[in-house]
Write a protein that holds these residues in place. Structure first.
Motif, PDB file in Angstrom:
ATOM      1  N   GLU A  57       0.821  -1.208   0.000  1.00 55.95           N
ATOM      2  CA  GLU A  57       0.000   0.000   0.000  1.00 55.95           C
ATOM      3  C   GLU A  57       0.857   1.262   0.000  1.00 55.95           C
ATOM      4  OE1 GLU A  57      -2.681  -0.107   3.265  1.00 55.95           O
ATOM      5  OE2 GLU A  57      -3.951  -1.682   2.412  1.00 55.95           O
ATOM      6  N   SER A  58       1.970   1.214   0.702  1.00 52.70           N
ATOM      7  CA  SER A  58       2.820   2.400   0.784  1.00 52.70           C
ATOM      8  C   SER A  58       3.463   2.748  -0.558  1.00 52.70           C
ATOM      9  CB  SER A  58       3.917   2.198   1.837  1.00 52.70           C
ATOM     10  OG  SER A  58       4.900   1.279   1.396  1.00 52.70           O
ATOM     11  N   PHE A  59       3.538   1.754  -1.455  1.00 56.15           N
ATOM     12  CA  PHE A  59       4.070   1.993  -2.792  1.00 56.15           C
ATOM     13  C   PHE A  59       2.957   2.244  -3.806  1.00 56.15           C
ATOM     14  CE2 PHE A  59       7.999   0.062  -1.145  1.00 56.15           C
ATOM     15  CZ  PHE A  59       8.947   0.889  -1.734  1.00 56.15           C
ATOM     16  N   GLY A  60       1.741   2.467  -3.337  1.00 49.93           N
ATOM     17  CA  GLY A  60       0.651   2.783  -4.237  1.00 49.93           C
ATOM     18  C   GLY A  60      -0.227   1.614  -4.609  1.00 49.93           C
ATOM     19  N   ASP A  61      -0.036   0.463  -3.965  1.00 47.17           N
ATOM     20  CA  ASP A  61      -0.884  -0.714  -4.217  1.00 47.17           C
ATOM     21  C   ASP A  61      -0.862  -1.140  -5.674  1.00 47.17           C
ATOM     22  OD1 ASP A  61      -2.131  -2.464  -2.597  1.00 47.17           O
ATOM     23  OD2 ASP A  61      -3.899  -1.254  -2.199  1.00 47.17           O
ATOM     24  N   ILE A  62       0.284  -0.952  -6.338  1.00 47.40           N
ATOM     25  CA  ILE A  62       0.373  -1.293  -7.759  1.00 47.40           C
ATOM     26  C   ILE A  62       0.561  -2.790  -7.946  1.00 47.40           C
ATOM     27  CG2 ILE A  62       1.733  -0.956  -9.864  1.00 47.40           C
ATOM     28  CD1 ILE A  62       2.378   1.870  -8.809  1.00 47.40           C
ATOM     29  N   SER A  63       1.439  -3.383  -7.163  1.00 47.20           N
ATOM     30  CA  SER A  63       1.649  -4.830  -7.198  1.00 47.20           C
ATOM     31  C   SER A  63       2.232  -5.236  -5.855  1.00 47.20           C
ATOM     32  CB  SER A  63       2.596  -5.227  -8.337  1.00 47.20           C
ATOM     33  OG  SER A  63       3.874  -4.621  -8.160  1.00 47.20           O
ATOM     34  N   GLY A  64       2.217  -6.542  -5.563  1.00 38.41           N
ATOM     35  CA  GLY A  64       2.713  -6.995  -4.277  1.00 38.41           C
ATOM     36  C   GLY A  64       4.199  -6.738  -4.108  1.00 38.41           C
ATOM     37  N   ILE A  65       4.583  -6.008  -3.072  1.00 39.04           N
ATOM     38  CA  ILE A  65       5.988  -5.693  -2.803  1.00 39.04           C
ATOM     39  C   ILE A  65       6.398  -6.426  -1.533  1.00 39.04           C
ATOM     40  CG2 ILE A  65       7.715  -3.891  -2.587  1.00 39.04           C
ATOM     41  CD1 ILE A  65       6.006  -3.633  -5.103  1.00 39.04           C
ATOM     42  N   PRO A  66       7.231  -7.469  -1.627  1.00 39.32           N
ATOM     43  CA  PRO A  66       7.650  -8.208  -0.430  1.00 39.32           C
ATOM     44  C   PRO A  66       8.452  -7.317   0.518  1.00 39.32           C
ATOM     45  CG  PRO A  66       8.123  -9.442  -2.448  1.00 39.32           C
ATOM     46  CD  PRO A  66       7.759  -8.052  -2.868  1.00 39.32           C
ATOM     47  N   ILE A  67       8.530  -7.752   1.755  1.00 39.90           N
ATOM     48  CA  ILE A  67       9.298  -7.030   2.768  1.00 39.90           C
ATOM     49  C   ILE A  67      10.577  -7.803   3.056  1.00 39.90           C
ATOM     50  CG2 ILE A  67       8.361  -8.107   4.857  1.00 39.90           C
ATOM     51  CD1 ILE A  67       8.587  -4.351   4.531  1.00 39.90           C
ATOM     52  N   ASP A  68      11.699  -7.100   3.133  1.00 39.05           N
ATOM     53  CA  ASP A  68      12.973  -7.756   3.419  1.00 39.05           C
ATOM     54  C   ASP A  68      13.217  -7.824   4.916  1.00 39.05           C
ATOM     55  OD1 ASP A  68      15.031  -5.332   4.137  1.00 39.05           O
ATOM     56  OD2 ASP A  68      13.479  -4.706   2.730  1.00 39.05           O
ATOM     57  N   MET A  69      14.259  -8.538   5.314  1.00 45.59           N
ATOM     58  CA  MET A  69      14.536  -8.775   6.727  1.00 45.59           C
ATOM     59  C   MET A  69      14.868  -7.479   7.475  1.00 45.59           C
ATOM     60  SD  MET A  69      17.375 -11.355   8.373  1.00 45.59           S
ATOM     61  CE  MET A  69      18.771 -10.339   7.835  1.00 45.59           C
ATOM     62  N   ILE A  70      15.647  -6.604   6.864  1.00 48.07           N
ATOM     63  CA  ILE A  70      16.036  -5.362   7.534  1.00 48.07           C
ATOM     64  C   ILE A  70      14.814  -4.467   7.726  1.00 48.07           C
ATOM     65  CG2 ILE A  70      17.567  -3.371   7.470  1.00 48.07           C
ATOM     66  CD1 ILE A  70      19.418  -4.926   5.636  1.00 48.07           C
ATOM     67  N   SER A  71      13.997  -4.353   6.694  1.00 47.74           N
ATOM     68  CA  SER A  71      12.801  -3.512   6.786  1.00 47.74           C
ATOM     69  C   SER A  71      11.810  -4.075   7.798  1.00 47.74           C
ATOM     70  CB  SER A  71      12.132  -3.384   5.411  1.00 47.74           C
ATOM     71  OG  SER A  71      13.007  -2.765   4.484  1.00 47.74           O
ATOM     72  N   LEU A  72      11.702  -5.400   7.858  1.00 44.88           N
ATOM     73  CA  LEU A  72      10.824  -6.020   8.848  1.00 44.88           C
ATOM     74  C   LEU A  72      11.259  -5.649  10.260  1.00 44.88           C
ATOM     75  CD1 LEU A  72       8.580  -8.025   9.686  1.00 44.88           C
ATOM     76  CD2 LEU A  72      10.316  -9.831   9.581  1.00 44.88           C
ATOM     77  N   GLY A  73      12.560  -5.734  10.510  1.00 44.37           N
ATOM     78  CA  GLY A  73      13.069  -5.375  11.824  1.00 44.37           C
ATOM     79  C   GLY A  73      12.845  -3.914  12.149  1.00 44.37           C
ATOM     80  N   TYR A  74      13.013  -3.043  11.148  1.00 45.06           N
ATOM     81  CA  TYR A  74      12.852  -1.609  11.393  1.00 45.06           C
ATOM     82  C   TYR A  74      11.388  -1.258  11.664  1.00 45.06           C
ATOM     83  CZ  TYR A  74      14.204   3.298  11.209  1.00 45.06           C
ATOM     84  OH  TYR A  74      14.450   4.608  11.554  1.00 45.06           O
ATOM     85  N   HIS A  75      10.487  -1.797  10.880  1.00 45.46           N
ATOM     86  CA  HIS A  75       9.060  -1.553  11.125  1.00 45.46           C
ATOM     87  C   HIS A  75       8.622  -2.121  12.475  1.00 45.46           C
ATOM     88  CE1 HIS A  75       7.778   0.384   7.466  1.00 45.46           C
ATOM     89  NE2 HIS A  75       8.250  -0.589   6.702  1.00 45.46           N
ATOM     90  N   SER A  76       9.288  -3.186  12.917  1.00 45.12           N
ATOM     91  CA  SER A  76       8.894  -3.835  14.163  1.00 45.12           C
ATOM     92  C   SER A  76       9.320  -3.045  15.393  1.00 45.12           C
ATOM     93  CB  SER A  76       9.491  -5.246  14.236  1.00 45.12           C
ATOM     94  OG  SER A  76       8.977  -6.058  13.204  1.00 45.12           O
TER      95      SER A  76
END
Length: 430
Positions: A330-349
């Motif tokens: 959604e943050s990229f505009g809901d254009i297509s599915g954008i997976p989350i990487d390990m670093i980003s997962l940790g940061y969002h957490s």
């Protein structure tokens, strides 16, 4: 500032290559999990950023959301370098731990019984899923629509994940086949072929190119581990096929409901290949620019959501919150599915603390698993080592708990059953 991120990417690439060449490896010369981690990390956070900045800046519409010259790309590159150092330090620490390698008692009949049990459990859930989506024709025709969310999720969607016992069974059948050389006119050979074909059917419905490639590659890894033969020549033979499938695989998955679409509908180019691997680089920068989604850390709630999502939807009396991959998309505009990487997962957490925690746990885990699997003897643990050789390193670019738990639930349960059914006496510590 984007140009400076490439300097860090070059430094990271040099560090990864240097570590892979000069670090001490196991004497058995098998592929190690850390080697695969190095390959994927090099691609995601070194090669891709360099090529993107200098050659292919605008790969997808969603990659243009943020200006590549923003400082967040520099921050992301710097954090990716620190994370790699933490992974190596945690991995090195795990090598000093006292670990008892797996010691499982096996025989040919036991392996066959285990595999055929997994196969029929998976087959039961496969039939349940096919009936739930309206029959075999719908099973074939709605594969990409189901994957993209363009059709309503079936009430028996959980059964599709449980059908993944069949691919695991096929690898055990294959292991038994080549170890015991039951090649001609045997029930072992018949089940190997049957489970392989059924697995291809399942992967066609799942419409994932990477998952199918990994399934096929696992056969070659098992062959290498059992026969102790070099598989590099096979990599040279199959590399063109792999690249072709990355390019045109989506069209193949559409063949049953878009018969008028040609399978080969675009020219081969490095840019198209690269576009399949860019999301960790862009996601990390976007995460640093727009952290937490709702202005507060997610506190690792995505791991809880993952277990809830394993349940049949009819048993969940509430709406399951969106997972981090859905929010990232959604943050990229809901254009297509954008997976989350390990670093980003940790940061969002949990911000930088979350990154450090997940990174250290990951580094210790890959070291522990590497030492837990003793490959000095040829036994059934080789099958699961071959799976973990892909499963663990791929958590770097594909870290979202719901997706990896759903896709690998059957594998993890099969491994737990293996530990229960094959448990032998302990041997001396490493």
């Amino acid at each position: 500032m984007g140009i400076y991120s490439t300097v860090i990417a070059f430094a990271l690439g040099f560090m990864i290559v240097f570590n892979e060449i000069f670090r001490k490896k196991n004497s058995n010369k098998h592929i190690e999990i850390l080697t695969m981690v190095n390959v994927i990390y090099l691609l995601s956070f070194s090669i891709v950023p360099i090529l993107v900045y200098f050659y292919f800046e605008n790969l997808h519409i969603w990659t243009q959301k943020n200006d590549i010259n923003e400082i967040y790309y520099l921050y992301g590159s710097f954090i990716s370098l620190i994370v790699y150092l933490l992974i190596i330090l945690a991995y090195s620490f795990s090598l000093k731990l006292s670990v008892k390698p797996l010691n499982l008692v096996e025989d040919q009949k036991k392996n066959f019984s285990f595999a055929i049990s997994l196969y029929f459990v998976g087959f039961f859930f496969l039939i349940l899923f096919i009936q739930g989506v309206g029959g075999f024709s719908n099973f074939l025709e709605t594969n990409t629509l189901y994957r993209s969310g363009d059709i309503e999720v079936s009430s028996v969607a959980f059964a599709r994940n449980l059908s993944m016992f069949i691919p695991v069974a096929s690898h055990i059948f294959y292991y038994n086949l080549i170890k015991n050389r039951n090649y001609i006119f045997s029930f072992q050979l018949l089940m190997t072929i049957l489970s392989f074909l059924t697995s291809l059917l399942i992967y066609y419905n799942r419409a994932g190119r990477l998952s199918l490639l990994i399934y096929l590659a696992t056969f070659f890894v098992i062959y290498n581990l059992v026969t102790k033969r070099n598989i590099k020549k096979y990599l040279l033979i199959f590399s063109p096929i792999i690249l072709w499938f990355i390019m045109y695989g989506k069209s193949i998955y559409n063949i049953f409901f878009q018969n008028n679409r040609p399978i080969i509908n675009r020219e081969f180019s490095l840019e198209i290949i690269l576009s399949e691997f860019v999301f960790p680089f862009y996601t990390l920068a976007n995460t640093l620019k727009y952290p937490f989604f709702n202005d507060s850390p997610r506190l690792f709630v995505d791991f809880i959501i993952a277990f809830v999502n394993l349940l049949p939807s009819a048993l969940i009396p509430f709406d399951v919150p969106k997972n981090v991959t859905q929010l990232n998309t959604e943050s990229f505009g809901d254009i297509s599915g954008i997976p989350i990487d390990m670093i980003s997962l940790g940061y969002h957490s949990f911000g930088l603390a979350g990154v450090i925690l997940i990174t250290i746990c990951f580094g210790i885990l890959i070291g522990y698993v590497q030492r837990k699997f003793s490959l000095k003897e040829v036994n059934i643990t080789i099958v699961f080592y071959a799976h973990f050789l892909f499963f663990l390193p791929l958590r770097i670019p594909y870290a979202e708990p719901t997706n990896f738990l759903k896709g690998n639930f059957a594998l993890l349960i099969s491994f737990l059953l293996l530990l229960l059914l094959y448990k032998g006496r302990h041997i001396n510590k490493l």
